[in-house]
Design an enzyme around this catalytic site. Structure first.
Site, short mmCIF file in Angstrom:
data_model
loop_
_atom_site.label_atom_id
_atom_site.label_comp_id
_atom_site.label_asym_id
_atom_site.label_seq_id
_atom_site.Cartn_x
_atom_site.Cartn_y
_atom_site.Cartn_z
N ASN A 61 0.82 -1.21 0.00
CA ASN A 61 0.00 0.00 0.00
C ASN A 61 0.86 1.27 0.00
O ASN A 61 1.94 1.30 0.59
CB ASN A 61 -1.02 0.00 1.15
CG ASN A 61 -0.44 -0.30 2.51
OD1 ASN A 61 0.53 -1.02 2.64
ND2 ASN A 61 -1.03 0.29 3.54
N GLU A 63 0.44 5.21 0.81
CA GLU A 63 -0.47 6.20 1.38
C GLU A 63 -0.13 7.62 0.92
O GLU A 63 0.91 7.85 0.29
CB GLU A 63 -0.46 6.09 2.91
CG GLU A 63 -0.98 4.72 3.35
CD GLU A 63 -1.26 4.62 4.84
OE1 GLU A 63 -0.81 5.47 5.62
OE2 GLU A 63 -1.95 3.64 5.21
N CYS A 72 -4.34 1.03 -2.23
CA CYS A 72 -4.22 -0.27 -1.57
C CYS A 72 -3.15 -1.13 -2.25
O CYS A 72 -2.81 -0.92 -3.42
CB CYS A 72 -5.56 -1.01 -1.63
SG CYS A 72 -6.82 -0.33 -0.54
N GLU A 74 -3.35 -4.26 -3.17
CA GLU A 74 -3.84 -5.19 -4.20
C GLU A 74 -3.78 -4.58 -5.60
O GLU A 74 -3.24 -5.20 -6.53
CB GLU A 74 -5.27 -5.66 -3.87
CG GLU A 74 -5.37 -6.52 -2.62
CD GLU A 74 -5.50 -5.73 -1.31
OE1 GLU A 74 -5.17 -4.54 -1.28
OE2 GLU A 74 -5.94 -6.35 -0.31
N CYS A 111 -10.46 -4.95 1.06
CA CYS A 111 -11.60 -4.03 1.17
C CYS A 111 -12.53 -4.21 -0.03
O CYS A 111 -12.18 -4.87 -1.02
CB CYS A 111 -11.11 -2.58 1.27
SG CYS A 111 -10.49 -1.92 -0.29
N CYS A 114 -11.12 -3.29 -3.46
CA CYS A 114 -10.14 -4.26 -3.94
C CYS A 114 -10.82 -5.53 -4.42
O CYS A 114 -10.40 -6.14 -5.41
CB CYS A 114 -9.12 -4.59 -2.85
SG CYS A 114 -7.99 -3.22 -2.56
N1 THU Z 1 -5.40 -1.31 2.58
C1 THU Z 1 -4.94 -2.11 1.57
O1 THU Z 1 -3.80 -1.96 1.11
N2 THU Z 1 -5.76 -3.07 1.09
C2 THU Z 1 -7.02 -3.31 1.55
O2 THU Z 1 -7.74 -4.14 1.00
C3 THU Z 1 -7.50 -2.60 2.74
C4 THU Z 1 -6.71 -1.44 3.18
C5 THU Z 1 -4.53 -0.24 3.07
C6 THU Z 1 -5.00 1.15 2.74
C7 THU Z 1 -4.36 1.97 3.83
O3 THU Z 1 -3.05 2.32 3.41
C8 THU Z 1 -4.25 1.01 5.01
O4 THU Z 1 -4.44 -0.29 4.48
C9 THU Z 1 -5.28 1.25 6.10
O5 THU Z 1 -6.55 1.28 5.58
#
Ligand code: THU
Length: 159
Positions: A61, A63, A72, A74, A111, A114
């Protein structure tokens, strides 16, 4: 009137029950957590994708100070895989999480966005994508395809 029941089921396994290829993919996904840029949430997500040409592609991920811009892990891994190897099919995706605030002792499912993205990649390649989910340690959840995580999915068939 009709009641429609949607059943979801998946395998919950000890790591020792997995093949060495599956364990290796999970190890690669955990290593990919260290490539996350997650200074805001402290929640690192690492993905390792196994392609049918044997290549393993990682994602983590990314940010952003403008929180909704966070990407994210994925889609990072899926985009990398498809751009680098457009003809290859994705066989498996391992997804691991690490949490600075408290140890992630159970798998975190992808999530909703994703799940939709994974579903699109399944549609593109006309083949299922298996998922292996695990926290920093503990049980592994295994899915043969995205459908159990995204019942009644939206797809091109509606357009
Ligand atoms: N995140 C992902 O990388 N994949 C997901 O399916 C859920 C959330 C990341 C986004 C953010 O950087 C951190 O997790 C907290 O939400």
């Amino acid at each position: 009137m009709k009641h429609i029941h949607l059943n979801t089921s998946f395998l919950s396994l000890e790591k020792a029950d997995l093949s060495s290829e599956e364990r290796n993919l999970l190890d690669r996904a955990l290593a990919a957590c260290d490539k996350a840029y997650a200074p805001y949430s402290g929640f690192q997500v690492g993905v390792a994708i196994l392609l049918d040409n044997g290549q393993i592609i990682e994602g983590a991920n990314q940010e952003n100070a403008a929180y909704p811009m966070c990407i994210c892990a994925e889609p990072v891994a899926l985009s990398r895989a498809k751009v680098q190897f457009p003809e290859a099919k994705i066989l498996w995706m391992a997804i691991r999480v690490k949490n600075e605030a408290k140890p992630a002792l159970e798998p975190a499912a992808p999530c909703g966005s994703c799940r939709q993205i994974i579903s699109e990649y399944e549609g593109r390649q006309k083949a299922r994508i298996g998922l292996l989910l695990q926290g920093q340690e503990g049980l592994v959840y295994k899915f043969d395809e995205i459908a159990p995580l995204l019942p009644l999915s939206f797809s091109r068939k509606f357009l």
